[in-house]
Design a protein around this motif. Sequence first.
Motif, short mmCIF file in Angstrom:
data_model
loop_
_atom_site.label_atom_id
_atom_site.label_comp_id
_atom_site.label_asym_id
_atom_site.label_seq_id
_atom_site.Cartn_x
_atom_site.Cartn_y
_atom_site.Cartn_z
N PRO A 257 17.13 38.98 48.92
CA PRO A 257 18.18 38.25 49.82
C PRO A 257 18.74 39.45 50.65
CG PRO A 257 18.89 38.40 47.42
CD PRO A 257 17.58 38.77 47.51
N GLU A 258 19.13 39.17 51.96
CA GLU A 258 19.78 40.12 52.79
C GLU A 258 20.82 39.29 53.55
OE1 GLU A 258 19.46 43.53 53.52
OE2 GLU A 258 17.62 43.85 51.95
N GLY A 259 22.00 39.58 53.23
CA GLY A 259 23.44 39.24 53.92
C GLY A 259 24.56 39.25 53.09
N GLU A 260 25.49 38.16 53.64
CA GLU A 260 26.83 37.90 52.80
C GLU A 260 27.46 36.83 52.45
OE1 GLU A 260 29.64 40.90 54.35
OE2 GLU A 260 30.83 39.27 54.89
N ILE A 261 28.03 36.48 51.33
CA ILE A 261 28.43 35.32 50.71
C ILE A 261 29.76 35.64 50.47
CG2 ILE A 261 28.53 33.80 49.06
CD1 ILE A 261 25.81 33.46 50.63
N THR A 262 30.90 34.74 51.10
CA THR A 262 32.25 35.09 50.82
C THR A 262 32.70 34.38 49.64
OG1 THR A 262 32.49 35.62 53.31
CG2 THR A 262 34.57 34.94 51.84
N LEU A 263 33.19 34.94 48.62
CA LEU A 263 33.77 34.24 47.55
C LEU A 263 35.25 34.08 47.42
CD1 LEU A 263 31.88 36.10 44.81
CD2 LEU A 263 31.14 34.21 46.03
N LYS A 264 35.70 32.76 47.39
CA LYS A 264 37.23 32.61 47.23
C LYS A 264 37.44 32.08 45.61
CE LYS A 264 39.65 30.64 50.41
NZ LYS A 264 40.35 29.53 51.11
N ALA A 265 38.18 33.03 45.04
CA ALA A 265 38.52 33.02 43.66
C ALA A 265 40.11 32.80 43.45
CB ALA A 265 38.11 34.30 42.97
N ARG A 266 40.30 31.52 42.70
CA ARG A 266 41.97 31.26 42.19
C ARG A 266 41.85 31.36 40.88
NH1 ARG A 266 40.14 26.96 45.85
NH2 ARG A 266 41.60 26.79 47.94
N ASN A 267 43.10 32.31 40.67
CA ASN A 267 43.39 32.85 39.25
C ASN A 267 42.36 33.81 39.07
OD1 ASN A 267 45.57 31.22 38.69
ND2 ASN A 267 43.99 29.50 38.03
N TRP A 268 42.27 34.69 40.07
CA TRP A 268 41.09 35.91 39.94
C TRP A 268 41.27 36.98 38.89
CZ3 TRP A 268 42.95 40.82 41.17
CH2 TRP A 268 44.06 40.93 41.50
N ARG A 269 42.51 37.06 38.65
CA ARG A 269 42.83 38.23 37.67
C ARG A 269 42.32 37.90 36.25
NH1 ARG A 269 47.25 37.68 40.91
NH2 ARG A 269 48.20 39.93 41.75
N ASP A 270 42.46 36.53 35.86
CA ASP A 270 41.63 35.87 34.71
C ASP A 270 40.26 36.13 34.71
OD1 ASP A 270 44.18 35.07 33.74
OD2 ASP A 270 44.05 33.14 34.56
N MET A 271 39.83 35.99 36.01
CA MET A 271 38.44 36.10 36.11
C MET A 271 37.86 37.70 35.87
SD MET A 271 37.11 33.92 39.51
CE MET A 271 37.57 32.21 39.50
N LEU A 272 38.82 38.39 36.47
CA LEU A 272 38.75 39.77 36.25
C LEU A 272 38.59 40.39 34.87
CD1 LEU A 272 37.97 42.48 37.60
CD2 LEU A 272 40.35 42.88 38.18
N ARG A 273 39.65 39.90 34.28
CA ARG A 273 39.90 40.27 32.51
C ARG A 273 38.74 39.70 32.05
NH1 ARG A 273 45.11 37.93 33.81
NH2 ARG A 273 46.53 40.07 34.40
N ILE A 274 38.19 38.30 32.17
CA ILE A 274 37.12 37.86 31.40
C ILE A 274 35.86 38.86 31.81
CG2 ILE A 274 35.51 35.99 31.36
CD1 ILE A 274 37.82 34.19 31.79
N ALA A 275 35.65 39.22 33.14
CA ALA A 275 34.41 40.05 33.27
C ALA A 275 34.32 41.65 32.67
CB ALA A 275 34.65 40.32 34.87
N ALA A 276 35.73 41.93 32.32
CA ALA A 276 35.81 43.15 31.85
C ALA A 276 35.76 42.99 30.08
CB ALA A 276 37.23 43.74 31.74
N GLU A 277 35.98 41.67 29.57
CA GLU A 277 35.52 41.53 28.18
C GLU A 277 34.08 41.41 27.82
OE1 GLU A 277 38.02 38.00 27.72
OE2 GLU A 277 39.76 38.83 27.61
N THR A 278 33.29 40.90 29.02
CA THR A 278 31.99 40.62 28.70
C THR A 278 31.26 41.76 28.99
OG1 THR A 278 31.70 39.86 31.26
CG2 THR A 278 32.08 38.41 29.70
N GLY A 279 31.93 43.05 29.59
CA GLY A 279 31.15 44.03 29.90
C GLY A 279 30.58 44.34 31.42
N ALA A 280 30.95 43.41 32.22
CA ALA A 280 30.30 43.33 33.63
C ALA A 280 31.36 44.24 34.31
CB ALA A 280 30.38 41.89 33.98
N VAL A 281 32.48 44.41 33.88
CA VAL A 281 33.46 45.49 34.79
C VAL A 281 33.87 46.43 33.57
CG1 VAL A 281 35.57 45.79 35.50
CG2 VAL A 281 33.97 43.82 36.44
#
Length: 333
Positions: A257-281
């Motif tokens: 794939p080549e291009g761009e998808i715009t993401l809109k995240a509500r409660n994004w801080r919780d998403m970021l913390r979960i991503a860190a807990e999973t090791g993705a970040v």
Amino acid sequence: MRFLLAVIVIAASGWSGYWFIGQSGLNRGFAAWFESRRADGWVAEASDITVQGFPNRFDTGFTDLVLADPETGLAWEAEFFQILALSYQPNHLIAVWPDQQLIATPQEKFLVESEDMRASLRIAPDTRLAPERATLTAEFLQITPEARPDEATALTSLTLAAERQQETEYRLGLSAEGLTLAAPWQARLDPQGRLPRQISGLHADLTVRFDRVWDRSAVEDARPQPTEIKLKLADAKWGQLHLQAAGEVTVTPEGWPEGEITLKARNWRDMLRIAAETGAVPESMLGTLENGFSLMAQMSGNPETLDVPLTFRNGRIQLGPIPIGPAPVLRLR
């Protein structure tokens, strides 16, 4: 009165003849299709094929159906399968699946259990049998790896819809409610158990252009491949998390794939913390990313909502300024 009676008798005889000719044609056609698949090296078997429904329906039933394509390694087994059609509108079909079926991939086999799984399909009235419009629904759907029966993924309801817009362009829709992930996936995505067991809703509206039309050759020969994807909206809600996506990508001949998808995240801080807990970040980057994303969210006017581009380029994915990893290869087997 005699004349009217004669007309009725002639019409009834003609319609009966039409139905029996159609029945015979369907029997011969399906028998020839199965024989042709076997000649191509497939496993293509059914213990019984019947056509019933006189006088207004052509209802074809398959018993002990087994289809396996050696080229792709895909196989399907069903105790029965039905294709229903009105005799005066044979290009509008209803397909009915059993409560249990088996699907095999080159990696493993899956038991598919469902309730009232059926599809409505309108096809072009020609020998290519190209679908014009299709809708598949199920009141319940559960997919279980045969080798790991405790790792089922289930939905309380599912609707898939497709409509051909142009020669090779299709609009696709998805609505899935009550998605319960298999335990390993749940643990991987939510290791601290912060979120509910079910993803309450998953919806998508997109248009996909392929390199050729979907018709009978897609089953008999090879699948059409996507060349362009326009995502009008994808929307997912999981507990307090709400993620939306929209954008466009092209697909290279190699499937990148080549291009761009715009993401809109509500409660994004919780998403970021979960991503860190999973090791993705990485934990070491958590503070820096939170500060950067916080600035981006404030610039958009709502500190709890983050708008960030997901970029696909040169076989890689990037979320805003963050490299994520390799992009998926979008090729249909």
